[in-house]
Scaffold this motif. Structure first.
Motif, PDB file in Angstrom:
ATOM      1  N   GLU A  18      33.273 -11.234  15.468  1.00 23.43           N
ATOM      2  CA  GLU A  18      32.768 -10.764  16.755  1.00 23.43           C
ATOM      3  C   GLU A  18      33.533  -9.556  17.279  1.00 23.43           C
ATOM      4  OE1 GLU A  18      33.361 -13.901  15.925  1.00 23.43           O
ATOM      5  OE2 GLU A  18      31.260 -14.570  15.831  1.00 23.43           O
ATOM      6  N   PHE A  19      34.776  -9.402  16.850  1.00 25.97           N
ATOM      7  CA  PHE A  19      35.602  -8.269  17.287  1.00 25.97           C
ATOM      8  C   PHE A  19      34.903  -6.942  16.976  1.00 25.97           C
ATOM      9  CE2 PHE A  19      38.794  -5.022  16.354  1.00 25.97           C
ATOM     10  CZ  PHE A  19      39.650  -5.105  17.433  1.00 25.97           C
ATOM     11  N   PHE A  20      34.193  -6.893  15.862  1.00 28.22           N
ATOM     12  CA  PHE A  20      33.599  -5.653  15.378  1.00 28.22           C
ATOM     13  C   PHE A  20      32.201  -5.385  15.925  1.00 28.22           C
ATOM     14  CE2 PHE A  20      36.487  -7.336  12.151  1.00 28.22           C
ATOM     15  CZ  PHE A  20      37.346  -6.269  11.966  1.00 28.22           C
ATOM     16  N   LEU A  21      31.618  -6.359  16.590  1.00 25.71           N
ATOM     17  CA  LEU A  21      30.226  -6.236  17.026  1.00 25.71           C
ATOM     18  C   LEU A  21      30.117  -5.564  18.383  1.00 25.71           C
ATOM     19  CD1 LEU A  21      28.921  -9.727  15.865  1.00 25.71           C
ATOM     20  CD2 LEU A  21      28.930  -7.551  14.616  1.00 25.71           C
ATOM     21  N   TYR A  37      24.285   0.403   8.707  1.00 26.29           N
ATOM     22  CA  TYR A  37      23.180  -0.291   9.355  1.00 26.29           C
ATOM     23  C   TYR A  37      23.358  -1.804   9.332  1.00 26.29           C
ATOM     24  CZ  TYR A  37      20.900   4.243   9.411  1.00 26.29           C
ATOM     25  OH  TYR A  37      20.611   5.572   9.653  1.00 26.29           O
ATOM     26  N   GLN A  38      24.435  -2.266   8.718  1.00 22.89           N
ATOM     27  CA  GLN A  38      24.768  -3.684   8.747  1.00 22.89           C
ATOM     28  C   GLN A  38      25.502  -4.009  10.054  1.00 22.89           C
ATOM     29  OE1 GLN A  38      26.986  -4.808   5.259  1.00 22.89           O
ATOM     30  NE2 GLN A  38      25.519  -3.866   3.853  1.00 22.89           N
ATOM     31  N   PRO A  39      25.619  -5.288  10.404  1.00 28.65           N
ATOM     32  CA  PRO A  39      26.432  -5.638  11.575  1.00 28.65           C
ATOM     33  C   PRO A  39      27.874  -5.168  11.390  1.00 28.65           C
ATOM     34  CG  PRO A  39      25.095  -7.503  10.874  1.00 28.65           C
ATOM     35  CD  PRO A  39      24.976  -6.462   9.799  1.00 28.65           C
ATOM     36  N   GLY A  40      28.548  -4.885  12.487  1.00 29.13           N
ATOM     37  CA  GLY A  40      29.908  -4.372  12.442  1.00 29.13           C
ATOM     38  C   GLY A  40      30.865  -5.231  11.642  1.00 29.13           C
ATOM     39  N   GLY A  41      31.873  -4.559  11.058  1.00 30.25           N
ATOM     40  CA  GLY A  41      32.920  -5.268  10.347  1.00 30.25           C
ATOM     41  C   GLY A  41      33.026  -4.936   8.875  1.00 30.25           C
ATOM     42  N   ALA A  42      32.084  -4.134   8.353  1.00 28.79           N
ATOM     43  CA  ALA A  42      32.148  -3.742   6.947  1.00 28.79           C
ATOM     44  C   ALA A  42      32.913  -2.429   6.807  1.00 28.79           C
ATOM     45  CB  ALA A  42      30.745  -3.595   6.371  1.00 28.79           C
ATOM     46  N   ALA A  43      33.401  -2.179   5.595  1.00 33.00           N
ATOM     47  CA  ALA A  43      34.110  -0.937   5.303  1.00 33.00           C
ATOM     48  C   ALA A  43      33.124   0.143   4.873  1.00 33.00           C
ATOM     49  CB  ALA A  43      35.138  -1.163   4.207  1.00 33.00           C
ATOM     50  N   TYR A  44      33.172   1.291   5.531  1.00 29.65           N
ATOM     51  CA  TYR A  44      32.379   2.458   5.145  1.00 29.65           C
ATOM     52  C   TYR A  44      33.349   3.494   4.606  1.00 29.65           C
ATOM     53  CZ  TYR A  44      29.575   6.728   5.700  1.00 29.65           C
ATOM     54  OH  TYR A  44      28.927   7.925   5.486  1.00 29.65           O
ATOM     55  N   ILE A  45      33.258   3.768   3.313  1.00 30.45           N
ATOM     56  CA  ILE A  45      34.199   4.662   2.645  1.00 30.45           C
ATOM     57  C   ILE A  45      33.424   5.769   1.948  1.00 30.45           C
ATOM     58  CG2 ILE A  45      36.023   4.821   0.894  1.00 30.45           C
ATOM     59  CD1 ILE A  45      36.422   1.733   1.402  1.00 30.45           C
TER      60      ILE A  45
END
Length: 211
Positions: free
Chosen positions: A9-12, A70-78
């Motif tokens: 939830e921190f990332f959303l 475009y995914q819910p927050g919390g993934a790594a975009y590199i």
């Protein structure tokens, strides 16, 4: 040390809110060589399709590189810049609203000797002060694209110590002149007293956080 991941939830949350709250948090990277940990000192928010500096501005990238945004927050975009330097971003916000936070700089916490070896003997103050340097020192590559940063694994973000609002300065993002008026938006956030920054925050550009 048993580092505890941040909750999903921190990332959303929107990228600006997340960029501020990531300051003081820990990045934990585990490889066969050992563990490296750093404390985040500098971030930049990229606020989705309405932000001309954001990779998702206007439309989804046809090559698919922004799909994770475009995914819910919390993934790594590199992704790579100049074809050789990795940049590590944290996807922010709800599904289908593509925002992200670039991690620009950090302070070494654990595994400094390993980071130094990866950075060819760079001074401690310069190990992680820039997005490319940070990824080199922490061995973050596109192989980690999309990993969930709220779960213990090869790369995750841990609790650390949150930074108080009065300890944060905000200013324009770096190297986004192509973004027109958006180049001046105060979406770069730093721990005001930290010496671990990619570029010093100029006082004339710095402000107490109000965005």
């Amino acid at each position: 040390m048993d580092y505890q991941p941040l909750e999903r939830e921190f990332f959303l949350r929107d990228s600006v809110t997340l960029a501020k709250d990531l300051l003081g948090r820990l990045m934990v990277r585990t490889t066969e060589e050992g563990i490296t940990v750093c404390r985040i000192t500098e971030t930049e928010a990229y606020a989705g399709p309405d932000d001309p500096a954001c990779h998702s501005y206007g439309r989804r990238a046809p090559d698919g590189r922004t799909n994770v945004m475009y995914q819910p927050g919390g993934a790594a975009y590199i992704y790579l810049i100049y074809g050789m330097y990795s940049c590590f971003n944290v996807v922010a916000g709800p599904k289908d609203f593509p925002e992200a936070v670039l991690i620009r700089s950090a302070q070494p916490v654990e595994g400094t000797a390993l980071m130094t070896a990866r950075r060819k003997g760079a001074a401690e103050k310069n190990l992680l002060t820039g997005p490319g340097k940070l990824c080199q020192a922490m061995e973050i590559t596109k192989k980690l694209y999309g990993v969930p940063l709220w779960q213990k694994g090869e790369l995750f973000l841990a609790q650390g110590t949150a930074v108080k609002e009065e300890e944060i300065a905000a200013g324009p993002r770096i190297n986004v002149d192509y973004a027109g008026e958006a180049a001046g938006w105060p979406y770069r956030f730093v721990i005001r007293e930290s010496r671990y920054l990619s570029v010093p925050m100029k006082e004339k550009n710095a402000a107490a956080v109000s965005v």
